[in-house]
Scaffold this motif. Structure first.
Motif, PDB file in Angstrom:
ATOM      1  N   SER A 174      80.438   3.896 -67.167  1.00 18.97           N
ATOM      2  CA  SER A 174      80.473   4.239 -65.742  1.00 18.97           C
ATOM      3  C   SER A 174      79.138   4.899 -65.406  1.00 18.97           C
ATOM      4  O   SER A 174      78.686   5.793 -66.134  1.00 18.97           O
ATOM      5  CB  SER A 174      81.594   5.226 -65.426  1.00 18.97           C
ATOM      6  N   ILE A 175      78.511   4.460 -64.331  1.00 16.34           N
ATOM      7  CA  ILE A 175      77.252   5.050 -63.888  1.00 16.34           C
ATOM      8  C   ILE A 175      77.417   5.507 -62.446  1.00 16.34           C
ATOM      9  O   ILE A 175      77.656   4.692 -61.549  1.00 16.34           O
ATOM     10  CB  ILE A 175      76.081   4.062 -63.996  1.00 16.34           C
ATOM     11  N   LEU A 176      77.310   6.814 -62.243  1.00 17.90           N
ATOM     12  CA  LEU A 176      77.418   7.383 -60.904  1.00 17.90           C
ATOM     13  C   LEU A 176      76.040   7.886 -60.486  1.00 17.90           C
ATOM     14  O   LEU A 176      75.351   8.541 -61.264  1.00 17.90           O
ATOM     15  CB  LEU A 176      78.430   8.519 -60.869  1.00 17.90           C
TER      16      LEU A 176
ATOM     17  N   GLU B 105      93.560  19.735 -57.025  1.00 15.58           N
ATOM     18  CA  GLU B 105      92.929  20.750 -57.864  1.00 15.58           C
ATOM     19  C   GLU B 105      91.535  21.052 -57.328  1.00 15.58           C
ATOM     20  O   GLU B 105      90.962  20.267 -56.569  1.00 15.58           O
ATOM     21  CB  GLU B 105      92.818  20.270 -59.314  1.00 15.58           C
ATOM     22  N   GLY B 106      90.976  22.186 -57.756  1.00 16.03           N
ATOM     23  CA  GLY B 106      89.599  22.471 -57.403  1.00 16.03           C
ATOM     24  C   GLY B 106      88.638  21.721 -58.308  1.00 16.03           C
ATOM     25  O   GLY B 106      89.007  21.261 -59.386  1.00 16.03           O
ATOM     26  N   PRO B 107      87.390  21.558 -57.871  1.00 15.17           N
ATOM     27  CA  PRO B 107      86.386  20.913 -58.728  1.00 15.17           C
ATOM     28  C   PRO B 107      86.192  21.711 -60.015  1.00 15.17           C
ATOM     29  O   PRO B 107      86.265  22.940 -60.018  1.00 15.17           O
ATOM     30  CB  PRO B 107      85.124  20.939 -57.874  1.00 15.17           C
ATOM     31  N   THR B 108      85.917  21.000 -61.093  1.00 14.95           N
ATOM     32  CA  THR B 108      85.597  21.653 -62.367  1.00 14.95           C
ATOM     33  C   THR B 108      84.232  21.182 -62.842  1.00 14.95           C
ATOM     34  O   THR B 108      83.884  19.999 -62.707  1.00 14.95           O
ATOM     35  CB  THR B 108      86.650  21.362 -63.449  1.00 14.95           C
TER      36      THR B 108
ATOM     37  N   VAL C  44      87.427  12.195 -58.595  1.00 11.25           N
ATOM     38  CA  VAL C  44      86.277  12.225 -57.682  1.00 11.25           C
ATOM     39  C   VAL C  44      85.161  13.013 -58.371  1.00 11.25           C
ATOM     40  O   VAL C  44      85.406  14.101 -58.911  1.00 11.25           O
ATOM     41  CB  VAL C  44      86.619  12.887 -56.341  1.00 11.25           C
ATOM     42  N   TYR C  45      83.955  12.466 -58.363  1.00  9.17           N
ATOM     43  CA  TYR C  45      82.806  13.118 -58.976  1.00  9.17           C
ATOM     44  C   TYR C  45      81.821  13.537 -57.891  1.00  9.17           C
ATOM     45  O   TYR C  45      81.394  12.731 -57.068  1.00  9.17           O
ATOM     46  CB  TYR C  45      82.122  12.179 -59.972  1.00  9.17           C
TER      47      TYR C  45
ATOM     48  N   GLN D  66      78.608  13.641 -51.173  1.00 11.31           N
ATOM     49  CA  GLN D  66      79.884  13.293 -50.543  1.00 11.31           C
ATOM     50  C   GLN D  66      80.983  12.989 -51.552  1.00 11.31           C
ATOM     51  O   GLN D  66      82.165  12.970 -51.209  1.00 11.31           O
ATOM     52  CB  GLN D  66      79.720  12.058 -49.633  1.00 11.31           C
ATOM     53  N   GLY D  67      80.591  12.719 -52.786  1.00  6.13           N
ATOM     54  CA  GLY D  67      81.579  12.389 -53.802  1.00  6.13           C
ATOM     55  C   GLY D  67      81.720  10.895 -54.023  1.00  6.13           C
ATOM     56  O   GLY D  67      81.513  10.096 -53.089  1.00  6.13           O
ATOM     57  N   THR D  68      82.032  10.511 -55.259  1.00 10.86           N
ATOM     58  CA  THR D  68      82.322   9.119 -55.623  1.00 10.86           C
ATOM     59  C   THR D  68      83.666   9.094 -56.341  1.00 10.86           C
ATOM     60  O   THR D  68      83.884   9.854 -57.291  1.00 10.86           O
ATOM     61  CB  THR D  68      81.237   8.540 -56.551  1.00 10.86           C
TER      62      THR D  68
END
Lengths: 115, 114
Positions: A19-21, A42-45, A87-88, A107-109
């Motif tokens: 996976s490449i983001l 959940e909150g971001p980690t 979501v990354y 914005q997130g992916t």
């Protein structure tokens, strides 16, 4: 004025593949970059980070690459697993002066890894 | 260890109502932050507190106020809620305002203003 951009809203990959983001930034004062992972409700980690003095940082299956001249960074996940589906968010900060630890997020992916 | 605790988890408000979102951390962190997450916008900083006794505006402060009650607690107040404030709100804390110690986020408050 979006200073940190993730231009791909979603990415779908097969389990076991890479996976490449991707993430682009415009503010040349940013010198520290982070990736966060977020599951629903959940909150971001924190996942992995890189300083602008480096061009690569590796942590297990996760590697972040930084291309300062292009103002571009990418997160590679190898091999991808279904549990990586989330979501990354890419984030950037200025470490000095009066930044006070503030982060600017993309914005997130949404990554979906299919079994 | 609870980390960062946010209350409530869900809230529905009518336009014009007020409410306070609570945040508490038990990690002895100095800096605390409030972000909002909207679709297609990522997380945007509303207010932050670099240390106890100080607060400052972030990217989107209009319509909000904050109070750093003590080192542990950082609250966010909406005085007169508007539909544009429908969002998911995240509180975060960090050991120091400088340096690159990572954030710890709470699990969020989902607010709907009708």
């Amino acid at each position: 004025d979006q200073q940190v951009k993730q231009n791909s809203p979603s990415l779908s990959v097969q389990e076991g593949r890479i996976s490449i983001l991707n993430c682009d930034y415009t503010n040349s004062m940013f010198d520290y970059f982070l990736w966060y992972k977020k599951y629903p409700a959940e909150g971001p980690t924190f996942l992995i980070s890189i300083s602008s003095i480096k061009d690569k940082n590796e942590d297990g299956r996760f590697t972040v690459f930084l291309n300062k001249s292009a103002k571009h960074l990418s997160l590679h996940i190898v091999p991808s697993q279904p549990g990586d589906s989330a979501v990354y968010f890419c984030a950037a900060s200025e470490t000095g002066g009066t930044s006070y630890g503030k982060l600017t997020f993309g914005q997130g992916t949404i990554l979906t890894v299919h079994p | 260890n609870a980390g960062v605790t946010q209350t409530p988890k869900f809230q529905v408000l009518k336009t014009g109502q007020s409410m306070t979102l609570q945040c508490a951390q038990d990690m002895n962190h100095n800096s605390m932050y409030w972000y909002r997450q909207d679709p297609g916008m990522g997380l945007r900083l509303i207010y932050y507190s670099a240390s106890e006794g100080t607060t400052d505006k972030g990217e989107v402060p209009n319509g909000y106020n904050v109070s750093r009650l003590n080192k542990r607690e950082f609250s966010l107040r909406l005085e007169s809620a508007a539909p544009s404030q429908t969002s998911v709100y995240f509180c975060a804390s960090k050991a120091g305002a400088t340096g690159n110690y990572g954030y710890t986020f709470g699990s969020g408050t989902r607010l709907t203003v009708v």
